[in-house]
Design a protein around this motif. Structure first.
Motif, PDB file in Angstrom:
ATOM      1  N   HIS A 169      -1.727   5.097  14.050  1.00 31.10           N
ATOM      2  CA  HIS A 169      -2.585   6.105  13.435  1.00 31.10           C
ATOM      3  C   HIS A 169      -1.957   6.658  12.157  1.00 31.10           C
ATOM      4  O   HIS A 169      -2.671   7.077  11.238  1.00 31.10           O
ATOM      5  N   LYS A 170      -0.628   6.680  12.074  1.00 26.88           N
ATOM      6  CA  LYS A 170       0.028   7.114  10.838  1.00 26.88           C
ATOM      7  C   LYS A 170      -0.348   6.194   9.684  1.00 26.88           C
ATOM      8  O   LYS A 170      -0.673   6.649   8.587  1.00 26.88           O
ATOM      9  N   TYR A 171      -0.307   4.890   9.930  1.00 24.26           N
ATOM     10  CA  TYR A 171      -0.656   3.942   8.880  1.00 24.26           C
ATOM     11  C   TYR A 171      -2.140   4.015   8.541  1.00 24.26           C
ATOM     12  O   TYR A 171      -2.527   3.813   7.387  1.00 24.26           O
ATOM     13  N   THR A 207      -5.204   6.314   0.706  1.00 25.11           N
ATOM     14  CA  THR A 207      -4.867   5.476  -0.444  1.00 25.11           C
ATOM     15  C   THR A 207      -6.057   4.682  -0.951  1.00 25.11           C
ATOM     16  O   THR A 207      -6.289   4.603  -2.165  1.00 25.11           O
ATOM     17  N   VAL A 208      -6.817   4.054  -0.051  1.00 23.67           N
ATOM     18  CA  VAL A 208      -7.911   3.187  -0.503  1.00 23.67           C
ATOM     19  C   VAL A 208      -9.278   3.600   0.038  1.00 23.67           C
ATOM     20  O   VAL A 208     -10.302   3.108  -0.435  1.00 23.67           O
ATOM     21  N   GLY A 209      -9.321   4.475   1.040  1.00 21.61           N
ATOM     22  CA  GLY A 209     -10.587   4.921   1.598  1.00 21.61           C
ATOM     23  C   GLY A 209     -11.042   4.081   2.766  1.00 21.61           C
ATOM     24  O   GLY A 209     -10.705   2.894   2.883  1.00 21.61           O
ATOM     25  N   LEU A 224       0.817  -1.205   0.000  1.00 22.56           N
ATOM     26  CA  LEU A 224       0.000   0.000   0.000  1.00 22.56           C
ATOM     27  C   LEU A 224       0.857   1.264   0.000  1.00 22.56           C
ATOM     28  O   LEU A 224       0.456   2.291  -0.542  1.00 22.56           O
ATOM     29  N   PHE A 225       2.031   1.179   0.589  1.00 24.40           N
ATOM     30  CA  PHE A 225       2.907   2.345   0.695  1.00 24.40           C
ATOM     31  C   PHE A 225       3.757   2.556  -0.560  1.00 24.40           C
ATOM     32  O   PHE A 225       4.495   3.535  -0.649  1.00 24.40           O
ATOM     33  N   TYR A 226       3.658   1.627  -1.521  1.00 24.92           N
ATOM     34  CA  TYR A 226       4.476   1.722  -2.730  1.00 24.92           C
ATOM     35  C   TYR A 226       3.652   1.695  -4.005  1.00 24.92           C
ATOM     36  O   TYR A 226       4.199   1.473  -5.086  1.00 24.92           O
ATOM     37  N   LEU A 227       2.363   1.935  -3.911  1.00 23.59           N
ATOM     38  CA  LEU A 227       1.523   1.835  -5.105  1.00 23.59           C
ATOM     39  C   LEU A 227       1.915   2.848  -6.171  1.00 23.59           C
ATOM     40  O   LEU A 227       1.809   2.559  -7.373  1.00 23.59           O
TER      41      LEU A 227
END
Length: 309
Positions: free
Chosen positions: A239-241, A248-250, A202-205
């Motif tokens: 909470h950061k994630y 990113t995805v909602g 998710l962090f590299y999309l």
């Protein structure tokens, strides 16, 4: 935050307790519903015949635990992935007869990544049933472990290869392989669940998007994360994630989940995580329970699926 992964061996009694002790731990954490599953690697390292023989017994035992606490416990089916056709049949039985809420499979089976065509019978059954597939990490194959996660001695080597790093990259790569292999093109209704905030991917999309021009897919790779993949914290209370995942995805694609007993929630910490998040009431409810309830409500339990009747 999570307890050290090295304590896993000490958690066996808690892992095996699917009765009053489990319910008491849920009450302490502020968790209303738990979905039980067999821990990694499940039956996926076993010879096919042995795995097939065990999957029914494992699921029947899990179903018995759920029946003792039906308002609090649900189940993910354990599947004999070394025998995909038999695994697909067992998934159908587990959902339509045992009332399970989907299945949990680990990122590879017998050294084979789960994007391989031999496993697609399982995805066909899951799509027909509208039952989610939780893709769980497992230790990388030995050649990868030897190349990337050895040098420092135990317990550091094992920690790098599993719960702190290797698990998550392995599972994230498996999801990318599934998308690129066309799994979701062939089974557009298939719903996958990823823990640990999306297993790194998710962090590299934005970076992964470079592959879009190199493959033949119906949509950009990132789009599949917004239509076919749900994200859970998997015991990482960040909470950061959460903020990154929402952006990113909602919120419609996030479901709260702990990782009991390996990452313990205590003294209401599960509820506190959401209560203290900077999100509105509607999003908080989606993440806490509404997304899961909607997903489970859509499961077909009448047994009328292709190849079953």
């Amino acid at each position: 935050m999570a307890e050290p992964m090295l304590k896993r061996a000490l958690d066996i009694p808690a892992l095996l307790d699917v009765g009053d002790g489990r319910i008491a731990a849920m009450d302490d954490a502020g968790i209303d519903t738990a979905v039980l599953s067999l821990t990694t690697p499940g039956l996926q390292n076993l010879p096919a015949a042995e795995a097939v023989a065990l999957q029914v017994a494992v699921n029947d035992g899990l179903a018995a635990a759920v029946r003792r606490h039906p308002e609090r416990l649900q189940g993910f089916a354990t599947l004999a992935t070394p025998a995909p056709a038999a695994a697909a049949d067992e998934l159908r039985r587990a959902v339509t007869e045992l009332g399970f809420s989907g299945t949990l499979v680990n990122a590879h089976s017998g050294g084979r990544a789960l994007d391989a065509g031999e496993f697609w019978d399982i995805y066909e059954a899951a799509e027909d049933l509208r039952a989610p597939v939780y893709l769980h990490p497992r230790a990388p194959v030995p050649s990868v472990t030897d190349a990337y996660y050895r040098r420092f001695g135990e317990p550091v080597d094992s920690m790098l290869a599993t719960g702190t790093f290797g698990w998550h990259y392995d599972a994230g790569l498996t999801v990318l392989r599934m998308i690129i292999a066309g799994v979701f093109n062939r089974f557009p209704g298939l719903q996958l669940i990823l823990g640990h905030w999306g297993e790194v991917v998710l962090f590299y999309l934005d970076r992964v998007a470079a592959v879009d021009a190199l493959v033949t897919l119906r949509r950009p790779i990132a789009d599949y994360f917004r239509t076919n993949i749900f994200i859970t914290p998997g015991g990482i209370a960040s909470h950061k994630y959460l903020r990154w995942s929402r952006e990113t995805v909602g919120a419609e694609r996030i479901m709260y989940a702990s990782d009991y007993p390996f990452n313990r929630e205590r003294a209401g910490s599960a509820r506190a995580f959401l209560d203290t998040a900077t999100i509105g009431t509607a999003e908080r409810e989606l993440i806490a329970y509404r997304n899961w309830e909607k997903l489970v409500a859509g499961i077909r339990r009448d047994g009328y699926v292709r190849g079953f009747r």
